[in-house]
Design a protein around this motif. Structure first.
Motif, PDB file in Angstrom:
ATOM      1  N   GLY A  80      38.772  -6.099  -1.251  1.00  0.00           N
ATOM      2  CA  GLY A  80      38.195  -4.952  -0.560  1.00  0.00           C
ATOM      3  C   GLY A  80      37.848  -5.247   0.880  1.00  0.00           C
ATOM      4  N   GLY A  81      38.271  -6.441   1.361  1.00  0.00           N
ATOM      5  CA  GLY A  81      37.947  -6.808   2.727  1.00  0.00           C
ATOM      6  C   GLY A  81      36.506  -7.269   2.854  1.00  0.00           C
ATOM      7  N   LEU A  82      36.221  -7.963   3.942  1.00  0.00           N
ATOM      8  CA  LEU A  82      34.862  -8.437   4.163  1.00  0.00           C
ATOM      9  C   LEU A  82      33.902  -7.289   4.452  1.00  0.00           C
ATOM     10  CD1 LEU A  82      35.656 -11.574   6.365  1.00  0.00           C
ATOM     11  CD2 LEU A  82      34.992 -11.535   3.953  1.00  0.00           C
ATOM     12  N   ARG A  83      34.447  -6.215   5.030  1.00  0.00           N
ATOM     13  CA  ARG A  83      33.636  -5.018   5.293  1.00  0.00           C
ATOM     14  C   ARG A  83      34.548  -3.787   5.313  1.00  0.00           C
ATOM     15  NH1 ARG A  83      33.567  -6.386  10.959  1.00  0.00           N
ATOM     16  NH2 ARG A  83      35.575  -7.218  11.419  1.00  0.00           N
ATOM     17  N   GLY A  84      35.417  -3.705   4.286  1.00  0.00           N
ATOM     18  CA  GLY A  84      36.349  -2.578   4.221  1.00  0.00           C
ATOM     19  C   GLY A  84      35.683  -1.256   3.915  1.00  0.00           C
ATOM     20  N   GLY A 142      33.949 -11.188   9.514  1.00  0.00           N
ATOM     21  CA  GLY A 142      35.181 -11.191  10.283  1.00  0.00           C
ATOM     22  C   GLY A 142      34.931 -10.835  11.736  1.00  0.00           C
ATOM     23  N   PRO A 143      36.001 -10.630  12.504  1.00  0.00           N
ATOM     24  CA  PRO A 143      35.852 -10.390  13.935  1.00  0.00           C
ATOM     25  C   PRO A 143      35.100  -9.104  14.235  1.00  0.00           C
ATOM     26  CG  PRO A 143      38.099  -9.937  13.229  1.00  0.00           C
ATOM     27  CD  PRO A 143      37.419 -10.604  12.077  1.00  0.00           C
ATOM     28  N   TYR A 144      34.445  -9.085  15.369  1.00  0.00           N
ATOM     29  CA  TYR A 144      33.732  -7.907  15.837  1.00  0.00           C
ATOM     30  C   TYR A 144      34.691  -6.732  15.966  1.00  0.00           C
ATOM     31  CZ  TYR A 144      31.742  -4.813  19.430  1.00  0.00           C
ATOM     32  OH  TYR A 144      31.314  -3.730  20.137  1.00  0.00           O
ATOM     33  N   VAL A 145      34.249  -5.554  15.505  1.00  0.00           N
ATOM     34  CA  VAL A 145      34.996  -4.320  15.746  1.00  0.00           C
ATOM     35  C   VAL A 145      34.031  -3.288  16.318  1.00  0.00           C
ATOM     36  CG1 VAL A 145      36.699  -4.761  13.939  1.00  0.00           C
ATOM     37  CG2 VAL A 145      34.630  -3.443  13.395  1.00  0.00           C
ATOM     38  N   ASP A 146      34.563  -2.235  16.855  1.00  0.00           N
ATOM     39  CA  ASP A 146      33.741  -1.173  17.436  1.00  0.00           C
ATOM     40  C   ASP A 146      32.763  -0.629  16.399  1.00  0.00           C
ATOM     41  OD1 ASP A 146      33.184   1.804  18.209  1.00  0.00           O
ATOM     42  OD2 ASP A 146      34.083   0.943  20.016  1.00  0.00           O
ATOM     43  N   SER A 147      31.572  -0.291  16.823  1.00  0.00           N
ATOM     44  CA  SER A 147      30.556   0.190  15.889  1.00  0.00           C
ATOM     45  C   SER A 147      30.906   1.544  15.274  1.00  0.00           C
ATOM     46  CB  SER A 147      29.197   0.289  16.590  1.00  0.00           C
ATOM     47  OG  SER A 147      29.265   1.184  17.698  1.00  0.00           O
TER      48      SER A 147
END
Length: 360
Positions: A122-126, A242-247
């Protein structure tokens, strides 16, 4: 060359060549596991299967819907191979934020002899949704499409499931708890049973929205379901999201101004319009009420239960408080010390419901 042909060649080589002269793929003592045929947009990665036992294995697939390879762990009933004419109910377990498919080993009850358990990445923050932004540092992130339109028919095509909603459940914890309730609402035709454990299931709560933002910005410590593969007792900490993504990457703006938070509201598992879709679904909620996180999941679960009651939809809420009523190893917090005994309580009830539904 397909994984099926590679495995067949491996078996032939094992019969003709001494084991010491060939690689690990062809080892004669490797337990046999079912072959999988590509389909529904999924391609199995050759030679990537991890065989833990004949009833516990992990395959790796790729799909254009979600960037990168992704694992799917499967627990088969011990009688699966012995009765090739039998079909089985199937339960999908959704792991929490910062977790992986290996987290399922932290809940032994999921290794059931009455059902197949499938654990998709499900991904680290899917957050079990198709992200608003598809061009972030993590690439394509259509998790809901991956799970509901690809993984489920792929499993039904490759394993002996009973492919109807009465024999299919979706359960999860923490981030996966919100995902389980959401999937049951999004596709009531697929799931007849759902359970959320310590889930962030009320997206109107500022604390839940803050947790999603924390995962997008890779701020560890919030709603982090630890990986039981690295911490069997469930007392460790996840290493990040995981890597930073837009909020705004997952659901867009979280601020309730001029409809900016429309995607949050559309997803919200606690919204009455979404809860009303569960009128024919068996719903179970578990939560403690201790610690920074489960203090809030208890509030969310109570809200959802009250709304289901008002809608006339039967449900079961187990608020085990400080954990004393659940297990000596549970302190009411956000970890497998509570989730494992919660599943030990839930799975036999689910097995009974599957049995009551009969077989095809």
């Amino acid at each position: 060359m397909t994984p099926r042909r590679l495995r067949a060649i491996g078996v032939l080589l094992a019969a003709l060549v001494p084991t010491a002269l060939i690689g690990p793929v062809a080892r004669a003592d490797t337990p046999a596991v079912p072959d999988f045929t590509d389909g529904f947009g999924l391609t199995e990665v050759a030679d990537a299967t991890e065989v833990h036992s004949s009833t516990d294995f992990t395959i790796t697939v790729t799909t254009p819907q979600v960037s990168g390879p992704h694992k799917i762990r499967v627990f088969l009933p011990r009688g699966y191979a012995a009765d090739p004419g039998k079909r089985w109910p199937v339960t999908y377990f959704l792991h929490g934020g910062g977790g992986s498919v290996n987290d399922a080993v932290g809940a032994p009850a999921l290794r059931s002899d009455g059902m197949i358990t499938v654990v998709p990445d499900g991904g680290l923050r899917g957050w079990y949704t198709d992200w608003l932004m598809q061009h972030t540092a993590v690439g394509a992130a259509r998790w809901e499409t991956f799970h509901l339109e690809q993984v489920i028919p792929y499993i039904d095509a490759n394993l002996r499931t009973v492919p109807d909603r009465a024999h299919r459940a979706v359960v999860g914890l923490s981030m996966g708890g919100s995902g389980a309730l959401h999937y049951a609402q999004a596709r009531p035709d697929l799931f007849g049973h759902t359970a959320s454990l310590s889930g962030g299931i009320d997206f109107a709560m500022a604390e839940v929205r803050a947790a999603v933002l924390a995962t997008e910005l890779n701020l560890t410590g919030a709603w982090c379901a630890v990986s039981s593969s690295s911490s069997p007792s469930g007392t460790g900490e996840c290493t990040g999201y995981g890597p930073y993504v837009d909020s705004d990457a997952v659901f867009g703006s979280p601020y309730p101004f001029l409809g900016a938070d429309r995607l949050w509201n559309a997803y919200d598992p606690a919204a009455p319009a979404n809860l009303s879709k569960l009128h024919d679904t068996e719903v179970t909620l578990y939560t403690g009420d201790r610690g920074l996180i489960d203090t809030h999941t208890a509030t969310a679960a109570t809200t959802v239960k009250a709304r289901l009651d008002r809608l006339g939809i039967p449900s079961r809420l187990v608020d085990y408080g400080n954990g004393a009523s659940l297990s000596p190893g549970c302190d009411g917090g956000h970890h497998y010390g509570c989730w494992a005994p919660a599943f030990a309580d839930y799975v036999p009830r689910l097995e009974t419901a599957f049995e009551a539904a009969g077989t095809n």
